[in-house]
Design an enzyme around this catalytic site. Structure first.
Site: not given
Ligand code: SF4
Lengths: 347, 77
Positions: B14-16
């Protein structure tokens, strides 16, 4: 020739830290940004999981800020180290589970480590005196400076003229006269300054820079802690608290029910790690089971799952249950009536 | 044939996190080397190129195929 001093700016993605870094650029300093990822940070993407937010551009606000003002940005993975801050805050929590004062000390501490490792001279933050009742006041500013180990290498350009001069000011690395004396919760001065810099677009996360200030999120986190043998957590645990309806029917398990196709897409990514339900006779949300669900409870859970989505008025719904070991079986159930859904189940 | 010196699997992150992993990997590469990053978070296709731009690395491709995106970048000074 005068050496160009180097400053590391803590960048959250909001306006204040953007201004702090921009002010430094105007003083002929070499500026680089640092963004600390704790796992609880509010990111454009997290909001974008839900359909209603999908139109919003998916972007990392800190990177966007860095690009706008023209500085490098380093993103630090602080998930592990941050656990101690959130689990054992020396200064306690704010209105929700936000350990803001400990958190600021932690973040500036990370910036101090980075400054020392990379030969930088000082740190700036976007903190404004009096902006937050507990963590940004005259008595707490020195606490952050001391506990982070940054001491007087920590400069707050937006309120500097209201604070004792720091090393960068005394040594003449920055011109104190060109710093600011913003205080309080009003954002007028910062918005005017943004205009002066030609900054017209910026992100202003309501309530703060992380989910820990959010009441609903904190409630889910507390429930998560209350139902685990210890309070330790993994990134997936805290990410899942941001998504879906959470219904706890018993102490040993809860359901995480997607609210729309965006959340279904997101929760689908977790299907291999969790027992889950999927409606097969109609369209409906994917539902994860967090915890150990005994066989005797599976039908009740399937009836709750059938209640959400397009199946609520159906007379019978096929729901496929997949255990965490991958074994599956399909149940045909009657969706639970609204009157049978107990309000306290909602976490 | 396209030259790729290293591949980074950032799928299901999942970002970041895809950006952080890219940043770590680039730090280990030499100027001129080419890194290809595979990711599934829809934000990564925006963020990894943005990270490259602020650090002066060259984005060779950034494209999405179905649920997966690929960013290929060249490490610059
Ligand atoms: S709002 Fe969250 S990220 Fe910001 S200082 Fe408080 S705990 Fe830290």
């Amino acid at each position: 020739m005068k050496t160009q001093r180097k400053v590391v700016a803590l960048i959250s993605g909001g306006l204040d830290s953007m201004l702090a870094a921009r002010i430094m650029l105007g003083q002929n300093l070499h500026v680089e940004g640092l963004n600390i990822f704790t796992g609880f940070c509010v990111q454009g993407h997290t909001h974008a999981i839900r359909n209603e937010h999908r139109k919003k551009q998916k972007r990392n606000d800190a990177l966007w800020v860095a690009e706008k003002i023209g500085i490098k940005l380093h993103i630090i993975d602080a998930i592990e180290a941050y656990k101690d801050v959130v689990l054992n805050p020396k200064h306690g929590y704010g209105a929700n589970l936000n350990p803001c004062l400990d958190c600021k000390g932690f973040m500036v501490g990370k910036a101090r480590d980075w400054m020392e490792q990379n030969g930088f001279d000082f740190i700036v933050t976007g903190e404004v005196l009096g902006q937050r009742p507990k963590s940004q006041k005259r008595s707490t500013f020195p606490v952050v400076a001391r506990e982070s180990g940054a001491f007087d290498r920590l400069l707050r350009p937006l309120s500097a003229q209201l604070l004792p001069p720091t090393l960068p000011e005394r040594a003449g690395w920055v011109d104190r006269e060109k710093l600011f004396k913003f205080s309080g919760r009003s954002r007028r001065g910062q918005i005017e300054l943004a205009n002066d810099f030609g900054i017209t677009e910026f992100s202003q996360p309501a309530g703060g820079c992380c989910f820990l200030t959010d009441t609903a999120y904190s409630r889910k986190l507390q429930d998560f802690w209350d139902h685990r043998p210890d309070r330790d957590y993994e990134l997936d645990d805290i990410m899942l608290l941001k998504v879906g309806r959470h219904l706890r029917l018993t102490d040993s398990w809860k359901l995480i029910i997607a609210r729309d196709s965006g959340e279904t897409h997101y929760l689908n990514g977790y299907r291999s790690k969790f027992a889950h339900f999927a409606i097969t006779s109609h369209s409906g949300p994917v539902t994860l089971v967090d915890g150990d669900i005994p066989d005797a409870d599976v039908e009740m859970a399937a009836r709750v799952v059938a209640r959400f989505g397009s199946t609520r008025d159906a007379e019978s719904v096929d729901v496929c249950f997949t255990r965490s070991d991958g074994s599956q079986h399909t149940l045909t159930v009657l969706p639970m009536l609204p009157s049978e859904i107990s309000e306290p189940w909602y976490v | 044939m396209v030259r790729v010196d290293q591949t980074l699997d950032a799928r299901n992150l999942i970002c970041p996190m895809p950006v952080i992993r890219t940043q770590e990997r680039v730090a280990m590469l030499d100027t001129g080397q080419i890194l290809e990053v595979h990711c599934t978070d829809p934000g990564a296709i925006v963020d990894i190129p943005a990270w490259c731009r602020v650090h002066g690395h060259k984005v060779l491709i950034a494209e999405t195929h179905g649920d997966e995106s690929i960013v290929r970048l060249e490490v610059c000074d």
